[in-house]
Design a protein around this motif. Structure first.
Motif, PDB file in Angstrom:
ATOM      1  N   TYR A 269       0.861  -1.259  -0.006  1.00  0.00           N
ATOM      2  CA  TYR A 269       0.081  -0.008  -0.068  1.00  0.00           C
ATOM      3  C   TYR A 269       0.939   1.287  -0.010  1.00  0.00           C
ATOM      4  O   TYR A 269       0.317   2.226  -0.219  1.00  0.00           O
ATOM      5  N   LYS A 270       2.048   1.213   0.277  1.00  0.00           N
ATOM      6  CA  LYS A 270       3.071   2.208   0.451  1.00  0.00           C
ATOM      7  C   LYS A 270       4.186   1.951  -0.600  1.00  0.00           C
ATOM      8  O   LYS A 270       5.209   1.513  -0.256  1.00  0.00           O
ATOM      9  N   PRO A 271       4.078   2.033  -2.030  1.00  0.00           N
ATOM     10  CA  PRO A 271       4.770   1.610  -2.994  1.00  0.00           C
ATOM     11  C   PRO A 271       6.218   2.180  -2.798  1.00  0.00           C
ATOM     12  O   PRO A 271       6.695   3.268  -2.443  1.00  0.00           O
ATOM     13  N   GLY A 272       7.280   1.136  -2.796  1.00  0.00           N
ATOM     14  CA  GLY A 272       8.844   1.503  -2.691  1.00  0.00           C
ATOM     15  C   GLY A 272       9.093   1.912  -1.053  1.00  0.00           C
ATOM     16  O   GLY A 272      10.367   1.820  -0.994  1.00  0.00           O
ATOM     17  N   LEU A 273       8.202   1.687  -0.303  1.00  0.00           N
ATOM     18  CA  LEU A 273       8.600   2.102   1.172  1.00  0.00           C
ATOM     19  C   LEU A 273       9.543   0.951   1.897  1.00  0.00           C
ATOM     20  O   LEU A 273      10.290   1.287   2.828  1.00  0.00           O
ATOM     21  N   PHE A 274       8.897  -0.363   1.585  1.00  0.00           N
ATOM     22  CA  PHE A 274       9.802  -1.465   1.994  1.00  0.00           C
ATOM     23  C   PHE A 274      10.264  -2.411   0.839  1.00  0.00           C
ATOM     24  O   PHE A 274       9.774  -3.293   0.547  1.00  0.00           O
ATOM     25  N   PRO A 275      11.430  -1.780   0.373  1.00  0.00           N
ATOM     26  CA  PRO A 275      11.774  -2.303  -1.073  1.00  0.00           C
ATOM     27  C   PRO A 275      11.864  -4.074  -0.852  1.00  0.00           C
ATOM     28  O   PRO A 275      11.527  -4.687  -2.168  1.00  0.00           O
ATOM     29  N   ARG A 276      12.640  -4.238   0.052  1.00  0.00           N
ATOM     30  CA  ARG A 276      13.035  -5.577  -0.040  1.00  0.00           C
ATOM     31  C   ARG A 276      11.952  -6.771   0.092  1.00  0.00           C
ATOM     32  O   ARG A 276      12.044  -7.846  -0.372  1.00  0.00           O
TER      33      ARG A 276
ATOM     34  N   ALA B  97      16.589  -4.721 -11.244  1.00  0.00           N
ATOM     35  CA  ALA B  97      17.305  -3.488 -11.875  1.00  0.00           C
ATOM     36  C   ALA B  97      16.947  -2.156 -10.883  1.00  0.00           C
ATOM     37  O   ALA B  97      17.843  -1.369 -10.626  1.00  0.00           O
ATOM     38  N   ASP B  98      15.768  -2.044 -10.634  1.00  0.00           N
ATOM     39  CA  ASP B  98      15.150  -1.233  -9.649  1.00  0.00           C
ATOM     40  C   ASP B  98      15.821  -1.263  -8.360  1.00  0.00           C
ATOM     41  O   ASP B  98      16.351  -0.295  -7.902  1.00  0.00           O
ATOM     42  N   ILE B  99      15.822  -2.479  -7.836  1.00  0.00           N
ATOM     43  CA  ILE B  99      16.584  -2.618  -6.291  1.00  0.00           C
ATOM     44  C   ILE B  99      18.149  -2.449  -6.268  1.00  0.00           C
ATOM     45  O   ILE B  99      18.579  -1.821  -5.670  1.00  0.00           O
ATOM     46  N   ASP B 100      18.725  -2.373  -7.732  1.00  0.00           N
ATOM     47  CA  ASP B 100      19.980  -2.151  -7.770  1.00  0.00           C
ATOM     48  C   ASP B 100      20.178  -0.813  -7.794  1.00  0.00           C
ATOM     49  O   ASP B 100      21.144  -0.129  -7.283  1.00  0.00           O
ATOM     50  N   SER B 101      19.379  -0.206  -8.291  1.00  0.00           N
ATOM     51  CA  SER B 101      19.537   1.238  -8.500  1.00  0.00           C
ATOM     52  C   SER B 101      19.284   2.035  -7.032  1.00  0.00           C
ATOM     53  O   SER B 101      19.762   3.126  -6.904  1.00  0.00           O
ATOM     54  N   LYS B 102      18.776   1.321  -6.040  1.00  0.00           N
ATOM     55  CA  LYS B 102      18.538   1.930  -4.668  1.00  0.00           C
ATOM     56  C   LYS B 102      19.969   1.430  -3.891  1.00  0.00           C
ATOM     57  O   LYS B 102      20.110   1.561  -2.528  1.00  0.00           O
ATOM     58  N   GLY B 103      21.045   0.773  -4.457  1.00  0.00           N
ATOM     59  CA  GLY B 103      22.044   0.555  -3.633  1.00  0.00           C
ATOM     60  C   GLY B 103      21.977  -0.752  -3.054  1.00  0.00           C
ATOM     61  O   GLY B 103      23.013  -1.334  -2.287  1.00  0.00           O
ATOM     62  N   LEU B 104      21.110  -1.713  -3.510  1.00  0.00           N
ATOM     63  CA  LEU B 104      20.926  -2.950  -2.794  1.00  0.00           C
ATOM     64  C   LEU B 104      21.403  -4.099  -4.185  1.00  0.00           C
ATOM     65  O   LEU B 104      21.251  -3.450  -5.311  1.00  0.00           O
TER      66      LEU B 104
ATOM     67  N   LEU C 268      16.946 -11.822  -4.562  1.00  0.00           N
ATOM     68  CA  LEU C 268      16.100 -12.855  -5.171  1.00  0.00           C
ATOM     69  C   LEU C 268      16.756 -14.266  -5.076  1.00  0.00           C
ATOM     70  O   LEU C 268      15.905 -15.286  -4.729  1.00  0.00           O
ATOM     71  N   ASP C 269      18.007 -14.223  -5.035  1.00  0.00           N
ATOM     72  CA  ASP C 269      18.589 -15.879  -4.940  1.00  0.00           C
ATOM     73  C   ASP C 269      18.302 -16.193  -3.642  1.00  0.00           C
ATOM     74  O   ASP C 269      17.838 -17.372  -3.380  1.00  0.00           O
ATOM     75  N   GLU C 270      18.499 -15.164  -2.670  1.00  0.00           N
ATOM     76  CA  GLU C 270      18.303 -15.876  -1.065  1.00  0.00           C
ATOM     77  C   GLU C 270      16.889 -15.840  -0.829  1.00  0.00           C
ATOM     78  O   GLU C 270      16.479 -17.058  -0.157  1.00  0.00           O
ATOM     79  N   ALA C 271      16.138 -15.174  -1.365  1.00  0.00           N
ATOM     80  CA  ALA C 271      14.719 -15.468  -0.987  1.00  0.00           C
ATOM     81  C   ALA C 271      14.396 -16.861  -1.591  1.00  0.00           C
ATOM     82  O   ALA C 271      13.624 -17.543  -0.983  1.00  0.00           O
ATOM     83  N   GLU C 272      14.453 -17.066  -2.635  1.00  0.00           N
ATOM     84  CA  GLU C 272      14.197 -18.463  -3.439  1.00  0.00           C
ATOM     85  C   GLU C 272      14.739 -19.697  -2.754  1.00  0.00           C
ATOM     86  O   GLU C 272      14.266 -20.602  -2.524  1.00  0.00           O
ATOM     87  N   THR C 273      16.116 -19.591  -2.007  1.00  0.00           N
ATOM     88  CA  THR C 273      16.811 -20.383  -1.322  1.00  0.00           C
ATOM     89  C   THR C 273      16.113 -20.608  -0.102  1.00  0.00           C
ATOM     90  O   THR C 273      15.886 -21.818   0.306  1.00  0.00           O
ATOM     91  N   LEU C 274      15.716 -19.497   0.688  1.00  0.00           N
ATOM     92  CA  LEU C 274      14.696 -19.616   2.010  1.00  0.00           C
ATOM     93  C   LEU C 274      13.611 -20.376   1.571  1.00  0.00           C
ATOM     94  O   LEU C 274      12.952 -21.199   2.444  1.00  0.00           O
ATOM     95  N   ILE C 275      12.913 -20.089   0.572  1.00  0.00           N
ATOM     96  CA  ILE C 275      11.572 -20.708   0.433  1.00  0.00           C
ATOM     97  C   ILE C 275      11.735 -22.027   0.009  1.00  0.00           C
ATOM     98  O   ILE C 275      10.972 -22.773   0.454  1.00  0.00           O
TER      99      ILE C 275
END
Length: 356
Positions: free
Chosen positions: A93-100, A314-321, A327-334
């Motif tokens: 509901y707050k786009p981009g506020l919690f990017p991860r 690409a957008d996450i990269d632009s935020k310095g992340l 994405l790899d970490e999330a898929e591994t945890l899932i």
């Protein structure tokens, strides 16, 4: 006089003991009707568990349908600022506020809501607690069951979405809708019925479990599913005002902590997803059409979704992340949490007996 003095002395000695057993009232607000599945099956049992385990020293007042004022997107700021103590919040509901958090909303990544909710909590603890959520006490993180489309006209291919105005619940879902050729219309779930009835939108992307509470199946006749993994899901958090939490005595903090975390997260994801089947069956009994895409039709959606993930990285990269690493970490945890479930485990948590 002697009796009065004796009563006064007893009261004086008793006062410190009673003041140490202080009463705490916490106000929780959310945006759905009280009879909806999330408040009825998750939020209310959670509140009851906290109240019981605190021996009544904590009371939790629940205000559904934004009864304390404001709009659903404002809940997170109301919680941060102490206007309310606790809220259940749709992160998108707050786009981009919690990017991860958006990593769990990417298309075709979620295979099981319980496993993904537990993975969400693990990534939150590692990557988000001290970053985007540093101003909050986060009690749980979860996702809903497989996302789908509810529309006036049937959807049997990507081309059928072309030009359709579809409600999306987050920035990630809206990006997916755009890539699929639809026109995304952002709005909170409670606004969907009016938008459908007035023709403002042609359909909505919402999970099955919320359909009965906002009467979607009564307003449209077609539902399109995508199997497993899910086309999309949304992320949720149960959050508490950090200062309010810190103000609690240590033993009451322990009660909150014992009823929070990965077990509550997994329980919430599983419970919300388990509410899908009854809602789906009710829609079919109304005579609505439920289409499950397979084969080439399903592959068409998967192919169309790939650029969405690339654009998000690409957008996450632009935020310095590091989007690819996240994405790899999330898929591994899932995958790890799915294996944990397949081994016969289940998120038991403190709510299990209360929710039955």
């Amino acid at each position: 006089m002697v009796a009065a003095l004796w009563v006064g002395a007893v009261a004086a000695f008793a006062a410190p003991a009673s003041s140490s057993a202080q009463e705490v009232t916490l106000r929780m607000e959310h945006f759905l009707p009280a009879q909806a599945n999330v408040p009825k099956l998750i939020l209310e049992p959670w509140a009851k568990a906290v109240e019981e385990e605190s021996s009544g020293r904590i009371a939790i007042e629940i205000y559904p349908s934004m009864q304390l004022g404001g709009t659903p997107p404002e809940l997170i700021n109301q919680t941060r600022d102490g206007v309310i103590d606790i809220s259940w919040y749709v992160v998108g509901y707050k786009p981009g506020l919690f990017p991860r958090t958006e990593v769990f909303e990417q298309p075709f990544i979620m295979k099981n809501a319980e496993a993904t909710s537990r993975a969400f909590w693990r990534l939150f603890e590692k990557e988000m607690r001290d970053t985007e959520f540093k101003d909050f006490k986060v009690l749980a993180t979860w996702v809903h069951g497989p996302g789908l489309f509810h529309t006036d006209e049937p959807i049997q291919s990507v081309e059928d979405l072309n030009g359709m105005k579809i409600r999306g619940g987050s920035r990630s879902v809206n990006a997916l809708l755009t890539e699929l050729g639809a026109e995304p219309v952002g709005m909170p779930a409670p606004s969907v019925p009016e938008a459908l009835s007035k023709g403002v939108i042609d359909g909505a992307a919402v999970p099955w479990d919320v359909v009965p509470s906002i009467k979607v199946a009564e307003l449209i006749g077609n539902h399109t599913e995508f199997g497993t993994p899910a086309l999309y899901t949304l992320t949720f958090v149960l959050v508490m005002n950090k200062d309010r939490y810190e103000s609690l005595p240590d033993d009451l903090k322990d009660v909150i902590d014992a009823n929070s975390g990965i077990e509550l997260s997994g329980f919430a994801g599983r419970t919300q997803a388990a509410s899908d089947a009854p809602a789906r069956q009710a829609a079919k009994e109304r005579g609505n059409t439920v289409t499950v895409l397979e084969g080439e039709a399903l592959q068409g959606f998967k192919d169309a979704a790939e650029p969405v993930i690339d654009a998000w990285v690409a957008d996450i990269d632009s935020k310095g992340l590091d989007g690819a690493a996240l994405l790899d970490e999330a898929e591994t945890l899932i995958d790890e949490e799915n294996e944990w479930l397949e081994a016969g485990n289940v998120s038991s948590g403190p709510l299990e007996s209360t929710a039955d």
